[in-house]
Design an enzyme around this catalytic site. Structure first.
Site, PDB file in Angstrom:
ATOM      1  CB  ILE A   1      -0.971   0.001   1.207  1.00 42.13           C
ATOM      2  CG1 ILE A   1      -1.775  -1.299   1.229  1.00 42.13           C
ATOM      3  CG2 ILE A   1      -1.924   1.197   1.123  1.00 42.13           C
ATOM      4  CD1 ILE A   1      -2.638  -1.485   2.461  1.00 42.13           C
TER       5      ILE A   1
ATOM      6  CB  ILE B   1       9.791   2.557  12.382  1.00 44.54           C
ATOM      7  CG1 ILE B   1       9.113   1.185  12.438  1.00 44.54           C
ATOM      8  CG2 ILE B   1       9.533   3.258  11.058  1.00 44.54           C
ATOM      9  CD1 ILE B   1       7.585   1.262  12.445  1.00 44.54           C
TER      10      ILE B   1
ATOM     11  CB  THR C   1      -6.036  -3.659   9.776  1.00 47.13           C
ATOM     12  OG1 THR C   1      -6.818  -4.797   9.425  1.00 47.13           O
ATOM     13  CG2 THR C   1      -5.417  -3.957  11.128  1.00 47.13           C
ATOM     14  CG  ASP C   2     -10.816  -5.264   8.051  1.00 48.65           C
ATOM     15  OD1 ASP C   2      -9.650  -5.658   8.248  1.00 48.65           O
ATOM     16  OD2 ASP C   2     -11.533  -5.713   7.142  1.00 48.65           O
ATOM     17  CD  GLU C   3      -6.677  -8.985   9.647  1.00 50.73           C
ATOM     18  OE1 GLU C   3      -6.244  -9.740  10.518  1.00 50.73           O
ATOM     19  OE2 GLU C   3      -6.293  -9.023   8.458  1.00 50.73           O
TER      20      GLU C   3
ATOM     21  CE1 TYR D   1      -1.072  -6.493  10.476  1.00 53.25           C
ATOM     22  CE2 TYR D   1      -3.258  -7.436  10.185  1.00 53.25           C
ATOM     23  CZ  TYR D   1      -2.344  -6.438   9.924  1.00 53.25           C
ATOM     24  OH  TYR D   1      -2.690  -5.371   9.128  1.00 53.25           O
ATOM     25  CB  SER D   2      -5.706  -8.302  14.468  1.00 63.78           C
ATOM     26  OG  SER D   2      -5.901  -9.497  15.178  1.00 63.78           O
TER      27      SER D   2
ATOM     28  CE  LYS E   1      -1.679  -1.969  11.662  1.00 61.69           C
ATOM     29  NZ  LYS E   1      -0.633  -1.109  11.089  1.00 61.69           N
TER      30      LYS E   1
ATOM     31  CG  ASN F   1      -8.528  -8.427   3.226  1.00 60.06           C
ATOM     32  OD1 ASN F   1      -8.290  -8.160   4.398  1.00 60.06           O
ATOM     33  ND2 ASN F   1      -8.410  -9.645   2.735  1.00 60.06           N
TER      34      ASN F   1
ATOM     35  CE  LYS G   1       0.122  -9.834   3.677  1.00 61.06           C
ATOM     36  NZ  LYS G   1       0.902  -8.691   3.396  1.00 61.06           N
ATOM     37  CG  LEU G   2      -6.751 -14.948  -1.144  1.00 63.05           C
ATOM     38  CD1 LEU G   2      -6.493 -16.381  -0.688  1.00 63.05           C
ATOM     39  CD2 LEU G   2      -8.180 -14.546  -0.771  1.00 63.05           C
TER      40      LEU G   2
ATOM     41  CE1 TYR H   1      -3.806 -21.052   3.882  1.00 61.79           C
ATOM     42  CE2 TYR H   1      -4.253 -19.120   5.225  1.00 61.79           C
ATOM     43  CZ  TYR H   1      -3.394 -19.859   4.420  1.00 61.79           C
ATOM     44  OH  TYR H   1      -2.127 -19.384   4.178  1.00 61.79           O
TER      45      TYR H   1
ATOM     46  N   GLY I   1      -7.041 -19.638  15.391  1.00 64.15           N
ATOM     47  CA  GLY I   1      -7.575 -18.309  15.726  1.00 64.15           C
ATOM     48  C   GLY I   1      -8.209 -17.607  14.545  1.00 64.15           C
TER      49      GLY I   1
HETATM   50  N1  LIG Z   1      -2.843  -5.096   2.914  1.00 63.31           N
HETATM   51  C1  LIG Z   1      -4.055  -4.880   3.417  1.00 63.31           C
HETATM   52  O1  LIG Z   1      -5.038  -5.432   2.914  1.00 63.31           O
HETATM   53  C2  LIG Z   1      -4.222  -3.944   4.588  1.00 63.31           C
HETATM   54  C3  LIG Z   1      -5.528  -3.623   4.989  1.00 63.31           C
HETATM   55  C4  LIG Z   1      -5.703  -2.716   6.045  1.00 63.31           C
HETATM   56  C5  LIG Z   1      -4.593  -2.150   6.655  1.00 63.31           C
HETATM   57  N2  LIG Z   1      -3.335  -2.489   6.259  1.00 63.31           N
HETATM   58  C6  LIG Z   1      -2.197  -1.828   6.924  1.00 63.31           C
HETATM   59  O2  LIG Z   1      -1.550  -1.055   5.941  1.00 63.31           O
HETATM   60  C7  LIG Z   1      -0.151  -1.006   6.188  1.00 63.31           C
HETATM   61  C8  LIG Z   1       0.610  -1.449   4.954  1.00 63.31           C
HETATM   62  O3  LIG Z   1       0.207  -2.780   4.622  1.00 63.31           O
HETATM   63  P1  LIG Z   1       0.831  -3.525   3.370  1.00 63.31           P
HETATM   64  O4  LIG Z   1      -0.124  -4.547   2.938  1.00 63.31           O
HETATM   65  O5  LIG Z   1       1.344  -2.527   2.387  1.00 63.31           O
HETATM   66  O6  LIG Z   1       2.078  -4.259   4.053  1.00 63.31           O
HETATM   67  P2  LIG Z   1       3.379  -4.838   3.373  1.00 63.31           P
HETATM   68  O7  LIG Z   1       3.774  -6.016   4.210  1.00 63.31           O
HETATM   69  O8  LIG Z   1       3.177  -5.030   1.923  1.00 63.31           O
HETATM   70  O9  LIG Z   1       4.444  -3.673   3.559  1.00 63.31           O
HETATM   71  C9  LIG Z   1       4.942  -3.313   4.797  1.00 63.31           C
HETATM   72  C10 LIG Z   1       6.265  -2.600   4.588  1.00 63.31           C
HETATM   73  O10 LIG Z   1       6.736  -2.150   5.863  1.00 63.31           O
HETATM   74  C11 LIG Z   1       8.120  -2.412   5.954  1.00 63.31           C
HETATM   75  N3  LIG Z   1       8.428  -2.554   7.376  1.00 63.31           N
HETATM   76  C12 LIG Z   1       7.924  -3.474   8.253  1.00 63.31           C
HETATM   77  N4  LIG Z   1       8.438  -3.280   9.477  1.00 63.31           N
HETATM   78  C13 LIG Z   1       9.291  -2.216   9.375  1.00 63.31           C
HETATM   79  C14 LIG Z   1      10.118  -1.547  10.295  1.00 63.31           C
HETATM   80  N5  LIG Z   1      10.217  -1.957  11.569  1.00 63.31           N
HETATM   81  N6  LIG Z   1      10.817  -0.459   9.877  1.00 63.31           N
HETATM   82  C15 LIG Z   1      10.729  -0.054   8.586  1.00 63.31           C
HETATM   83  N7  LIG Z   1       9.978  -0.674   7.653  1.00 63.31           N
HETATM   84  C16 LIG Z   1       9.272  -1.747   8.045  1.00 63.31           C
HETATM   85  C17 LIG Z   1       8.345  -3.696   5.151  1.00 63.31           C
HETATM   86  O11 LIG Z   1       9.698  -3.807   4.737  1.00 63.31           O
HETATM   87  C18 LIG Z   1       7.366  -3.504   4.007  1.00 63.31           C
HETATM   88  O12 LIG Z   1       7.981  -2.859   2.917  1.00 63.31           O
HETATM   89  C19 LIG Z   1       0.103  -1.892   7.404  1.00 63.31           C
HETATM   90  O13 LIG Z   1       0.211  -1.065   8.536  1.00 63.31           O
HETATM   91  C20 LIG Z   1      -1.138  -2.767   7.488  1.00 63.31           C
HETATM   92  O14 LIG Z   1      -1.416  -3.121   8.821  1.00 63.31           O
HETATM   93  C21 LIG Z   1      -3.131  -3.376   5.242  1.00 63.31           C
END
Ligand SMILES: NC(=O)c1ccc[n+]([C@@H]2O[C@H](COP(=O)([O-])OP(=O)(O)OC[C@H]3O[C@@H](n4cnc5c(N)ncnc54)[C@H](O)[C@@H]3O)[C@@H](O)[C@H]2O)c1
Length: 328
Positions: free
Chosen positions: A12, A60, A122-124, A146-147, A150, A175, A185-186, A203, A271
């Protein structure tokens, strides 16, 4: 305007950066990413030489790095997270580090330098809902490591907002799907398995329901919240496309020309949540956001994108190709 995006080499975050740079030439973006599991090194190749884009490889969890970058920014968008439920079952500590301790570092720097934070959630966090949809005031009820990290991060953000009056807003989305998602991812995983002519793992019964939103609609909503959302509040983001995992697998198999039973049922993940659902009336009414993309046509577009960009799918690990990754 200077944005700090964390986790911008992930799914994202990379779509968000590309979208912002395309829309507004006055915004400068620094992306800090530790290149952990969800990242793909190819995700932002196309802007490597863009003068408004700067990449910092960093974590971070590193307080000094985070402070230095936040000091030079106006708005921080925290996408960085360990993001896959399966891996959180296998390795919860990584999730606590990125999703909780990392957020603590960001909050400390945001407080110190008086900057605006958008925490991407996230919705989770609301857990499984048999019926109805969670609104912004619904109770947290997370099920997976994970959730729960968050949800914990949301609590920490809220506490800093109330106690130290920092400028912070939370977004919560369902999602996402679209280009540049890691093949753990799916949707990319189904395509990856189908291309390898391996049956798609389902699953449990496959009846679990998720609500899907095209990634650029999520990115638009985040930007809208950053500019017009209220500090101390949260905004749910959803597109009302609830569909079972089994149904989405069948749709993709049909598009790829595979038989509808080209799948194998595995044990369900421990879970496992049956259904997530968000009520997004608030962002629609207050910020006039609504999704611009339609589910089926964007699913087709997304599948074509992965078929045209197979290099992205090559970025896999052993865990990605296991039927039950949480057991590895
Ligand atoms: N993918 C979804 O469907 C979805 C839905 C709702 C919310 N989110 C939230 O959106 C955000 C992005 O999700 P995504 O699907 O792009 O995830 P992703 O796993 O594709 O990307 C996460 C990125 O964060 C980086 N990262 C992780 N830990 C780090 C750290 N400690 N320091 C620096 N970089 C770090 C990783 O290297 C990766 O590039 C997340 O916070 C996730 O919880 C995702």
């Amino acid at each position: 305007m200077r944005f700090l995006v964390t986790g911008g080499l992930g799914f994202i975050g990379s779509n968000f950066i590309l979208n912002v740079l395309k829309r507004d030439s006055k915004i400068k973006i620094t992306n800090i990413d530790a290149k952990l599991f969800g990242h793909n090194p190819n995700n932002l190749n196309e802007i490597r030489n863009n003068k408004n884009y700067n990449f910092v490889r960093g974590n971070i969890n590193n307080k000094l790095t985070v402070e230095k970058l936040i000091k030079k920014s106006d708005i921080v968008f925290n996408f960085a997270a360990e993001s896959h439920v399966d891996r959180s079952i296998l390795n919860p500590k990584d999730f606590i580090n990125s999703n909780y301790i990392g957020v603590f570092n960001i909050l400390e720097a945001v407080k110190k330098y008086n900057k605006r934070l958008i925490q991407i959630s996230t919705d989770e966090v609301f857990g499984s809902l048999k019926s109805g949809s969670a609104n912004e005031g619904s109770p947290y009820n997370p099920s997976s490591p994970y959730s729960s990290t968050k949800a914990s991060a949301e609590l920490l953000v809220n506490s800093y907002q109330k106690t130290y009056d920092i400028d912070a807003t939370i977004t919560r989305c369902t999602n996402n799907f679209g280009p540049r998602q890691h093949s753990e991812k799916l949707i990319p995983r189904i395509i990856l398995f189908a291309l390898k002519n391996k049956k798609i793992p389902v699953y449990g019964s496959g009846k679990a329901i998720r609500d899907w939103l095209y990634v650029l609609d999520h990115c638009d909503a985040i930007l809208e919240v950053a500019y017009n959302g209220k500090s101390g509040e949260s905004y749910n983001i959803s597109g009302n496309n609830e569909i079972s995992n089994l149904a989405i697998i069948k749709k993709i198999l049909k598009i790829l020309g595979k038989p509808s039973d080209f799948m194998v049922h595995t044990t369900d993940r421990p879970g496992s949540d049956y259904r997530y659902s968000l009520n997004s009336t608030k962002i629609r009414k207050k910020l006039k956001w609504k999704p611009k993309h339609e589910f089926d046509s964007m699913l087709l577009y997304t599948i074509k994108w992965y078929l045209d960009n197979k290099d992205f799918l090559k970025y896999v690990t052993k865990v990605t190709t296991k039927h039950t990754p949480w057991k590895t």
